[in-house]
Design a protein around this motif. Structure first.
Motif, PDB file in Angstrom:
ATOM      1  N   CYS A   1       0.859  -1.180   0.000  1.00 40.28           N
ATOM      2  CA  CYS A   1       0.000   0.000   0.000  1.00 40.28           C
ATOM      3  C   CYS A   1       0.898   1.233   0.000  1.00 40.28           C
ATOM      4  O   CYS A   1       1.699   1.432   0.918  1.00 40.28           O
ATOM      5  CB  CYS A   1      -0.912   0.014   1.225  1.00 40.28           C
ATOM      6  SG  CYS A   1      -1.927   1.518   1.337  1.00 40.28           S
ATOM      7  N   HIS A   2       0.768   2.073  -1.027  1.00 46.81           N
ATOM      8  CA  HIS A   2       1.628   3.248  -1.151  1.00 46.81           C
ATOM      9  C   HIS A   2       1.235   4.356  -0.182  1.00 46.81           C
ATOM     10  O   HIS A   2       1.976   5.319  -0.011  1.00 46.81           O
ATOM     11  CB  HIS A   2       1.568   3.778  -2.587  1.00 46.81           C
ATOM     12  CG  HIS A   2       1.961   2.762  -3.609  1.00 46.81           C
ATOM     13  ND1 HIS A   2       3.258   2.360  -3.795  1.00 46.81           N
ATOM     14  CD2 HIS A   2       1.217   2.026  -4.492  1.00 46.81           C
ATOM     15  CE1 HIS A   2       3.310   1.451  -4.758  1.00 46.81           C
ATOM     16  NE2 HIS A   2       2.084   1.226  -5.185  1.00 46.81           N
ATOM     17  N   HIS A   3       0.071   4.225   0.436  1.00 47.21           N
ATOM     18  CA  HIS A   3      -0.381   5.240   1.389  1.00 47.21           C
ATOM     19  C   HIS A   3       0.043   4.880   2.815  1.00 47.21           C
ATOM     20  O   HIS A   3       0.517   5.728   3.567  1.00 47.21           O
ATOM     21  CB  HIS A   3      -1.905   5.394   1.301  1.00 47.21           C
ATOM     22  CG  HIS A   3      -2.382   5.761  -0.065  1.00 47.21           C
ATOM     23  ND1 HIS A   3      -2.381   7.057  -0.531  1.00 47.21           N
ATOM     24  CD2 HIS A   3      -2.859   4.992  -1.087  1.00 47.21           C
ATOM     25  CE1 HIS A   3      -2.846   7.080  -1.775  1.00 47.21           C
ATOM     26  NE2 HIS A   3      -3.139   5.837  -2.135  1.00 47.21           N
ATOM     27  N   CYS A   4      -0.137   3.604   3.178  1.00 43.29           N
ATOM     28  CA  CYS A   4       0.258   3.156   4.521  1.00 43.29           C
ATOM     29  C   CYS A   4       1.717   2.709   4.573  1.00 43.29           C
ATOM     30  O   CYS A   4       2.294   2.591   5.661  1.00 43.29           O
ATOM     31  CB  CYS A   4      -0.621   1.986   4.975  1.00 43.29           C
ATOM     32  SG  CYS A   4      -2.377   2.356   5.023  1.00 43.29           S
ATOM     33  N   MET A   5       2.264   2.429   3.376  1.00 39.22           N
ATOM     34  CA  MET A   5       3.627   1.897   3.267  1.00 39.22           C
ATOM     35  C   MET A   5       3.772   0.597   4.056  1.00 39.22           C
ATOM     36  O   MET A   5       4.724   0.394   4.814  1.00 39.22           O
ATOM     37  CB  MET A   5       4.651   2.937   3.734  1.00 39.22           C
ATOM     38  CG  MET A   5       4.663   4.199   2.882  1.00 39.22           C
ATOM     39  SD  MET A   5       4.814   3.869   1.099  1.00 39.22           S
ATOM     40  CE  MET A   5       6.457   3.151   1.032  1.00 39.22           C
ATOM     41  N   VAL A   6       2.783  -0.285   3.871  1.00 38.91           N
ATOM     42  CA  VAL A   6       2.834  -1.605   4.498  1.00 38.91           C
ATOM     43  C   VAL A   6       2.514  -2.648   3.439  1.00 38.91           C
ATOM     44  O   VAL A   6       1.908  -2.355   2.408  1.00 38.91           O
ATOM     45  CB  VAL A   6       1.828  -1.725   5.671  1.00 38.91           C
ATOM     46  CG1 VAL A   6       2.161  -0.734   6.779  1.00 38.91           C
ATOM     47  CG2 VAL A   6       0.392  -1.534   5.177  1.00 38.91           C
ATOM     48  N   TYR A   7       2.940  -3.871   3.697  1.00 39.79           N
ATOM     49  CA  TYR A   7       2.599  -4.990   2.834  1.00 39.79           C
ATOM     50  C   TYR A   7       1.370  -5.695   3.400  1.00 39.79           C
ATOM     51  O   TYR A   7       1.178  -5.757   4.619  1.00 39.79           O
ATOM     52  CB  TYR A   7       3.773  -5.968   2.743  1.00 39.79           C
ATOM     53  CG  TYR A   7       4.952  -5.427   1.964  1.00 39.79           C
ATOM     54  CD1 TYR A   7       4.958  -5.480   0.575  1.00 39.79           C
ATOM     55  CD2 TYR A   7       6.048  -4.869   2.628  1.00 39.79           C
ATOM     56  CE1 TYR A   7       6.034  -4.976  -0.144  1.00 39.79           C
ATOM     57  CE2 TYR A   7       7.124  -4.361   1.917  1.00 39.79           C
ATOM     58  CZ  TYR A   7       7.111  -4.417   0.523  1.00 39.79           C
ATOM     59  OH  TYR A   7       8.167  -3.914  -0.186  1.00 39.79           O
ATOM     60  N   TYR A   8       0.534  -6.211   2.500  1.00 38.63           N
ATOM     61  CA  TYR A   8      -0.663  -6.905   2.961  1.00 38.63           C
ATOM     62  C   TYR A   8      -0.974  -8.059   2.012  1.00 38.63           C
ATOM     63  O   TYR A   8      -0.497  -8.105   0.872  1.00 38.63           O
ATOM     64  CB  TYR A   8      -1.852  -5.950   3.068  1.00 38.63           C
ATOM     65  CG  TYR A   8      -2.212  -5.235   1.773  1.00 38.63           C
ATOM     66  CD1 TYR A   8      -3.142  -5.774   0.885  1.00 38.63           C
ATOM     67  CD2 TYR A   8      -1.621  -4.017   1.446  1.00 38.63           C
ATOM     68  CE1 TYR A   8      -3.467  -5.123  -0.289  1.00 38.63           C
ATOM     69  CE2 TYR A   8      -1.944  -3.361   0.274  1.00 38.63           C
ATOM     70  CZ  TYR A   8      -2.872  -3.918  -0.591  1.00 38.63           C
ATOM     71  OH  TYR A   8      -3.193  -3.276  -1.754  1.00 38.63           O
ATOM     72  N   ASP A   9      -1.784  -8.984   2.506  1.00 39.90           N
ATOM     73  CA  ASP A   9      -2.124 -10.167   1.725  1.00 39.90           C
ATOM     74  C   ASP A   9      -3.215  -9.851   0.702  1.00 39.90           C
ATOM     75  O   ASP A   9      -4.105  -9.032   0.944  1.00 39.90           O
ATOM     76  CB  ASP A   9      -2.610 -11.296   2.645  1.00 39.90           C
ATOM     77  CG  ASP A   9      -1.502 -11.807   3.552  1.00 39.90           C
ATOM     78  OD1 ASP A   9      -0.358 -11.891   3.069  1.00 39.90           O
ATOM     79  OD2 ASP A   9      -1.786 -12.091   4.735  1.00 39.90           O
ATOM     80  N   ASN A  10      -3.136 -10.530  -0.424  1.00 39.17           N
ATOM     81  CA  ASN A  10      -4.131 -10.376  -1.489  1.00 39.17           C
ATOM     82  C   ASN A  10      -5.323 -11.284  -1.193  1.00 39.17           C
ATOM     83  O   ASN A  10      -5.522 -12.322  -1.821  1.00 39.17           O
ATOM     84  CB  ASN A  10      -3.503 -10.720  -2.841  1.00 39.17           C
ATOM     85  CG  ASN A  10      -4.445 -10.414  -3.998  1.00 39.17           C
ATOM     86  OD1 ASN A  10      -5.508  -9.832  -3.815  1.00 39.17           O
ATOM     87  ND2 ASN A  10      -4.052 -10.830  -5.194  1.00 39.17           N
ATOM     88  N   ARG A  11      -6.120 -10.863  -0.202  1.00 43.48           N
ATOM     89  CA  ARG A  11      -7.297 -11.639   0.180  1.00 43.48           C
ATOM     90  C   ARG A  11      -8.418 -10.671   0.570  1.00 43.48           C
ATOM     91  O   ARG A  11      -8.158  -9.505   0.898  1.00 43.48           O
ATOM     92  CB  ARG A  11      -6.972 -12.587   1.320  1.00 43.48           C
ATOM     93  CG  ARG A  11      -6.444 -11.917   2.571  1.00 43.48           C
ATOM     94  CD  ARG A  11      -5.962 -12.955   3.573  1.00 43.48           C
ATOM     95  NE  ARG A  11      -5.478 -12.334   4.803  1.00 43.48           N
ATOM     96  CZ  ARG A  11      -4.886 -13.000   5.776  1.00 43.48           C
ATOM     97  NH1 ARG A  11      -4.688 -14.322   5.662  1.00 43.48           N
ATOM     98  NH2 ARG A  11      -4.484 -12.373   6.866  1.00 43.48           N
ATOM     99  N   PRO A  12      -9.676 -11.121   0.531  1.00 47.64           N
ATOM    100  CA  PRO A  12     -10.821 -10.222   0.746  1.00 47.64           C
ATOM    101  C   PRO A  12     -10.791  -9.442   2.046  1.00 47.64           C
ATOM    102  O   PRO A  12     -11.329  -8.330   2.114  1.00 47.64           O
ATOM    103  CB  PRO A  12     -12.023 -11.178   0.707  1.00 47.64           C
ATOM    104  CG  PRO A  12     -11.561 -12.319  -0.133  1.00 47.64           C
ATOM    105  CD  PRO A  12     -10.102 -12.478   0.169  1.00 47.64           C
ATOM    106  N   SER A  13     -10.195  -9.982   3.089  1.00 51.86           N
ATOM    107  CA  SER A  13     -10.167  -9.263   4.362  1.00 51.86           C
ATOM    108  C   SER A  13      -9.192  -8.090   4.335  1.00 51.86           C
ATOM    109  O   SER A  13      -9.280  -7.178   5.158  1.00 51.86           O
ATOM    110  CB  SER A  13      -9.787 -10.219   5.502  1.00 51.86           C
ATOM    111  OG  SER A  13      -8.484 -10.756   5.286  1.00 51.86           O
ATOM    112  N   GLU A  14      -8.256  -8.097   3.398  1.00 55.95           N
ATOM    113  CA  GLU A  14      -7.229  -7.060   3.325  1.00 55.95           C
ATOM    114  C   GLU A  14      -7.455  -6.069   2.176  1.00 55.95           C
ATOM    115  O   GLU A  14      -7.077  -4.901   2.279  1.00 55.95           O
ATOM    116  CB  GLU A  14      -5.848  -7.714   3.155  1.00 55.95           C
ATOM    117  CG  GLU A  14      -5.388  -8.522   4.341  1.00 55.95           C
ATOM    118  CD  GLU A  14      -4.929  -7.645   5.493  1.00 55.95           C
ATOM    119  OE1 GLU A  14      -4.627  -6.455   5.253  1.00 55.95           O
ATOM    120  OE2 GLU A  14      -4.884  -8.136   6.631  1.00 55.95           O
TER     121      GLU A  14
END
Length: 248
Positions: free
Chosen positions: A59-72
């Motif tokens: 995420c370029h706004h939060c600068m965090v990595y996240y999983d490619n799943r519906p909850s994220e």
């Protein structure tokens, strides 16, 4: 049968309007379709799907990595402006009227008109078909005589408009106007009164005809004579075309 409502021009109330789509940021009207990813925790859209080596998205706004799943995250379709790169899920919309040329009004300016669906009786459908074929034949004859033809259009003269009329033929200073009559007295009167302008036109030589495929009421004949409109009454369209030749 009632269908629903549709936007109409606030000036002339015509539904013949053109829809303009544009970027809300720079007003550009060219954009490309894009697939976006919305990071659910922050609600921001990420255009580029830059992934971490372990297949996580960034995420370029939060600068965090996240999983490619519906909850994220959620995947949505949208657009990107080709001029300023602005992204949006829906383009901005304005309207332009094709009838009176009022330009770029918005949905909060339009007039909403009701739409209805009508089913034609077979008898009326046959009348319409007869009228269509008649005007097709008439148009060709007038073109062969050197006239320029406008169908279902308004007569324009010195910035004033009259009509519309079923057919208008132009050649030099000559103008020939055609209206069709029905079995409805009020309709016929309104169509005839629309021609009550010829005496005000001095720069054109105007000849007008009223077409009927059946015998109109006697009062209609009297009013046509008063307004100097030539009545042409024939059950067959081909006979009408032949009779018109005698006047032009």
């Amino acid at each position: 049968e009632y269908i629903g409502q549709t936007p109409a021009c606030p000036n002339c109330k015509s539904v013949n309007i053109f829809t303009n789509y544009f970027c809300s940021k720079c007003k550009n009207n060219t954009f490309s379709k894009k697939e976006f990813i919305t990071h659910i925790p922050c609600g921001k859209i990420n255009i580029n799907k830059i992934a971490h080596p372990d297949e996580k998205l960034v995420c370029h706004h939060c600068m965090v990595y996240y999983d490619n799943r519906p909850s994220e995250c959620s995947h949505i379709s949208g657009f990107q402006c080709t001029k300023c790169d602005n992204t949006f899920t829906h383009p901005s919309i304005s309207y332009s009227c094709n009838n009176c040329n009022v330009d770029k009004f918005f949905v909060n300016n339009v007039i909403w008109v009701d739409l209805f669906r009508y089913k034609l009786e077979l008898e009326n459908l046959n009348k319409i078909k007869k009228s269509i074929f008649f005007f097709m034949d008439l148009e060709q004859i007038l073109k062969d005589l050197g006239y320029t033809i406008k169908q279902y259009d308004k007569f324009m003269n010195q910035d004033k408009s009259y009509g519309p009329f079923e057919l208008i033929a132009y050649k030099d200073v000559e103008v020939i106007l055609f209206i069709t009559l029905s079995d409805d007295l009020h309709y016929n009167l309104s169509r005839i009164f629309e021609m009550d302008f010829k005496s005000n036109i001095t720069n054109k030589k105007i000849k007008s005809f009223a077409i009927a495929f059946f015998e109109p009421q006697d009062i209609i004949f009297r009013i046509l004579k008063k307004f100097d409109i030539i009545p042409l009454v024939k059950a067959d369209g081909k006979d009408l075309v032949k009779e018109i030749r005698n006047y032009i």
